[in-house]
Design a protein around this motif. Structure first.
Motif, PDB file in Angstrom:
ATOM      1  N   ARG A  75      -1.892  20.444  -2.440  1.00 16.18           N
ATOM      2  CA  ARG A  75      -2.311  19.051  -2.322  1.00 16.18           C
ATOM      3  C   ARG A  75      -2.183  18.373  -3.674  1.00 16.18           C
ATOM      4  O   ARG A  75      -2.467  18.963  -4.713  1.00 16.18           O
ATOM      5  CB  ARG A  75      -3.742  18.948  -1.792  1.00 16.18           C
ATOM      6  N   LEU A  76      -1.740  17.097  -3.623  1.00 17.12           N
ATOM      7  CA  LEU A  76      -1.454  16.352  -4.848  1.00 17.12           C
ATOM      8  C   LEU A  76      -1.873  14.903  -4.658  1.00 17.12           C
ATOM      9  O   LEU A  76      -1.660  14.325  -3.577  1.00 17.12           O
ATOM     10  CB  LEU A  76       0.052  16.433  -5.163  1.00 17.12           C
ATOM     11  N   ARG A  77      -2.475  14.308  -5.690  1.00 20.03           N
ATOM     12  CA  ARG A  77      -2.775  12.866  -5.681  1.00 20.03           C
ATOM     13  C   ARG A  77      -1.713  12.159  -6.520  1.00 20.03           C
ATOM     14  O   ARG A  77      -1.416  12.584  -7.636  1.00 20.03           O
ATOM     15  CB  ARG A  77      -4.167  12.591  -6.239  1.00 20.03           C
ATOM     16  N   HIS A  78      -1.167  11.068  -5.955  1.00 21.56           N
ATOM     17  CA  HIS A  78      -0.100  10.353  -6.660  1.00 21.56           C
ATOM     18  C   HIS A  78      -0.414   8.854  -6.694  1.00 21.56           C
ATOM     19  O   HIS A  78      -0.690   8.245  -5.655  1.00 21.56           O
ATOM     20  CB  HIS A  78       1.242  10.572  -5.947  1.00 21.56           C
ATOM     21  N   PRO A  79      -0.372   8.248  -7.895  1.00 23.98           N
ATOM     22  CA  PRO A  79      -0.681   6.821  -8.000  1.00 23.98           C
ATOM     23  C   PRO A  79       0.527   5.950  -7.600  1.00 23.98           C
ATOM     24  O   PRO A  79       1.680   6.296  -7.884  1.00 23.98           O
ATOM     25  CB  PRO A  79      -1.000   6.646  -9.485  1.00 23.98           C
ATOM     26  N   ILE A  80       0.258   4.846  -6.926  1.00 23.94           N
ATOM     27  CA  ILE A  80       1.282   3.826  -6.653  1.00 23.94           C
ATOM     28  C   ILE A  80       0.685   2.465  -6.975  1.00 23.94           C
ATOM     29  O   ILE A  80      -0.539   2.301  -7.040  1.00 23.94           O
ATOM     30  CB  ILE A  80       1.769   3.860  -5.186  1.00 23.94           C
ATOM     31  N   SER A  81       1.552   1.485  -7.182  1.00 20.96           N
ATOM     32  CA  SER A  81       1.088   0.136  -7.510  1.00 20.96           C
ATOM     33  C   SER A  81       0.806  -0.653  -6.232  1.00 20.96           C
ATOM     34  O   SER A  81       1.218  -0.266  -5.131  1.00 20.96           O
ATOM     35  CB  SER A  81       2.134  -0.595  -8.356  1.00 20.96           C
ATOM     36  N   PHE A  82       0.129  -1.778  -6.400  1.00 20.41           N
ATOM     37  CA  PHE A  82      -0.169  -2.643  -5.266  1.00 20.41           C
ATOM     38  C   PHE A  82       1.117  -3.165  -4.605  1.00 20.41           C
ATOM     39  O   PHE A  82       1.258  -3.106  -3.370  1.00 20.41           O
ATOM     40  CB  PHE A  82      -1.051  -3.802  -5.747  1.00 20.41           C
ATOM     41  N   PRO A  83       2.120  -3.629  -5.372  1.00 21.18           N
ATOM     42  CA  PRO A  83       3.369  -4.068  -4.721  1.00 21.18           C
ATOM     43  C   PRO A  83       4.074  -2.943  -3.973  1.00 21.18           C
ATOM     44  O   PRO A  83       4.644  -3.168  -2.903  1.00 21.18           O
ATOM     45  CB  PRO A  83       4.217  -4.572  -5.893  1.00 21.18           C
ATOM     46  N   GLN A  84       4.053  -1.713  -4.520  1.00 21.12           N
ATOM     47  CA  GLN A  84       4.672  -0.597  -3.818  1.00 21.12           C
ATOM     48  C   GLN A  84       3.994  -0.350  -2.483  1.00 21.12           C
ATOM     49  O   GLN A  84       4.655  -0.055  -1.478  1.00 21.12           O
ATOM     50  CB  GLN A  84       4.604   0.675  -4.674  1.00 21.12           C
ATOM     51  N   ALA A  85       2.663  -0.480  -2.462  1.00 15.27           N
ATOM     52  CA  ALA A  85       1.936  -0.276  -1.209  1.00 15.27           C
ATOM     53  C   ALA A  85       2.248  -1.378  -0.208  1.00 15.27           C
ATOM     54  O   ALA A  85       2.371  -1.132   0.991  1.00 15.27           O
ATOM     55  CB  ALA A  85       0.433  -0.219  -1.487  1.00 15.27           C
ATOM     56  N   VAL A  86       2.394  -2.602  -0.700  1.00 12.42           N
ATOM     57  CA  VAL A  86       2.623  -3.751   0.199  1.00 12.42           C
ATOM     58  C   VAL A  86       4.050  -3.752   0.739  1.00 12.42           C
ATOM     59  O   VAL A  86       4.277  -3.863   1.951  1.00 12.42           O
ATOM     60  CB  VAL A  86       2.331  -5.073  -0.540  1.00 12.42           C
ATOM     61  N   PHE A  87       5.032  -3.602  -0.147  1.00 14.59           N
ATOM     62  CA  PHE A  87       6.438  -3.751   0.251  1.00 14.59           C
ATOM     63  C   PHE A  87       7.123  -2.417   0.594  1.00 14.59           C
ATOM     64  O   PHE A  87       8.205  -2.423   1.188  1.00 14.59           O
ATOM     65  CB  PHE A  87       7.227  -4.436  -0.875  1.00 14.59           C
ATOM     66  N   GLY A  88       6.485  -1.292   0.216  1.00  7.12           N
ATOM     67  CA  GLY A  88       7.131   0.000   0.408  1.00  7.12           C
ATOM     68  C   GLY A  88       8.046   0.327  -0.761  1.00  7.12           C
ATOM     69  O   GLY A  88       8.531  -0.564  -1.457  1.00  7.12           O
TER      70      GLY A  88
END
Length: 375
Positions: free
Chosen positions: A273-286
């Motif tokens: 198991r791994l936690r990976h950070p993403i930005s708000f735009p990445q979450a919104v637009f993919g």
């Protein structure tokens, strides 16, 4: 395992030798501590080993059938003065069965106590990191262990020492006593305390080992660690334990593996198991993001509209399955990271985003706090 030896092996009471051997091989493969995930595997493995040894010996089996399981085990504990030698994890030793024969059948000590006996198993721990457990690795391990004295070859006395017959046991190496017990008349034979079972007293002892026949030395060994091993599992190194007695074989060395915690990955059996950070735009637009694995980086698609805390599965990117084909999976949980500071262009864009959604928010004071609560 509380069942009797027949039940432990899964055979009937009239099972022949071939049936018992087949049943033992099946159970031993199932409960071997090196491969079994059963928390009681070590104890079950010992039991099936002892069951095989008793049921394949005509005299022991006759005694077992006559006494029953509980009385046999009680007699084993009372009469086996050196029981458990060589009986570490998976050892299943029967060191005191000679005494039990004499107690039950009233023997006169016809079985020699001076025959070859296997040395005791030794146990140690080896710490490795998760990468080593993934790839498999050869490690050097240094231990301090008893070894046969090189000067007297384990005899405990110089080769030219004078000798005489032990008067306490008349050279038998054993002393016998007779007692009345709840089990009946018991004849108990023990190793002679004067000569240590040798039957002979020597004029001098070895100055190197002081008569013990053993010295403690440091040994460096190569340990082959297979890929996919887990913390708590044990590797057996045949013949690397304590030296045997009277020409008997050495015991084994049992190496318990401890895997250090990893800074990125958490292990769950064969999965990671791994936690990976993403930005708000990445979450919104993919987006397509790069994910670290123990076998290098891979790409993972983050679909539009991904929520913080959502988990994605990367098949076959976990740990190798020990002594089986394939790998476990890698589960990646994404976390949306809120920026600590914004430039003017970013502020305007986010303020426009909030207004387009019909929200009246003071960007300076509370927009990001609301984003944090939302994601």
């Amino acid at each position: 395992m509380s069942e009797d030896f027949y039940s432990a092996l899964g055979v009937s009471r009239d099972a022949d030798e071939d049936e018992i051997k087949r049943a033992y091989r099946k159970k031993a493969a199932e409960y071997h501590p090196d491969v079994s995930d059963d928390p009681d595997a070590e104890e079950k493995f010992k039991t099936v080993q002892k069951a095989k040894e008793v049921l394949l010996d005509d005299e022991k089996r006759q005694m077992y059938d006559q006494m029953g399981h509980d009385r046999f085990e009680e007699a084993d504990k009372r009469g086996a003065t050196d029981a458990g030698r060589g009986g570490g994890m998976g050892g299943g030793g029967m060191g005191g069965m000679n005494d039990i024969f004499e107690q039950f059948f009233g023997g006169g000590g016809s079985r020699s106590r001076n025959g070859p006996r296997q040395g005791s198993d030794l146990k140690t721990r080896l710490r490795i990191d998760l990468e080593d457990a993934y790839e498999g690795v050869t490690k050097q391990l240094t231990i301090t262990r008893p070894e046969r004295c090189p000067d007297c070859d384990g005899a405990g006395h110089p080769p030219d020492a004078d000798s005489r017959t032990c008067s306490a046991c008349n050279g038998q190496g054993q002393q016998t006593t007779v007692q009345q017990t709840p089990l009946g008349r018991v004849q108990q034979t023990q190793t002679c305390s004067q000569c240590g079972g040798e039957g002979t007293i020597y004029s001098e002892t070895c100055s190197t080992c002081r008569g013990d026949g053993q010295v403690r030395n440091e040994a460096t060994l190569q340990v082959e660690v297979p890929g996919g091993i887990r913390s708590g599992q044990t590797l057996r190194m045949d013949g690397e334990g304590a030296p045997g007695e009277n020409g008997g074989p050495n015991g084994d060395l049992l190496v318990e593996i401890q895997i250090e915690e990893h800074e990125l990955f958490e292990r769950d059996g064969d999965d990671l198991r791994l936690r990976h950070p993403i930005s708000f735009p990445q979450a919104v637009f993919g987006d397509t993001v790069e994910i670290e694995t123990l076998d290098g980086s891979v790409e993972m698609d983050v679909p539009a509209g991904t929520q913080s805390g959502e988990t994605f599965r990367l098949r076959g990117k976990g740990m190798p399955r020990l002594r089986r084909r394939g790998h476990g999976d890698l589960y990646v949980q994404v976390r949306i990271v809120t920026p600590d500071s914004l430039n003017d262009e970013q502020r305007e864009a986010l303020e426009a985003f909030a207004e387009a959604g019909g929200e009246e928010i003071d960007v300076e004071k509370g927009f990001f706090e609301k984003l944090k609560r939302s994601f």
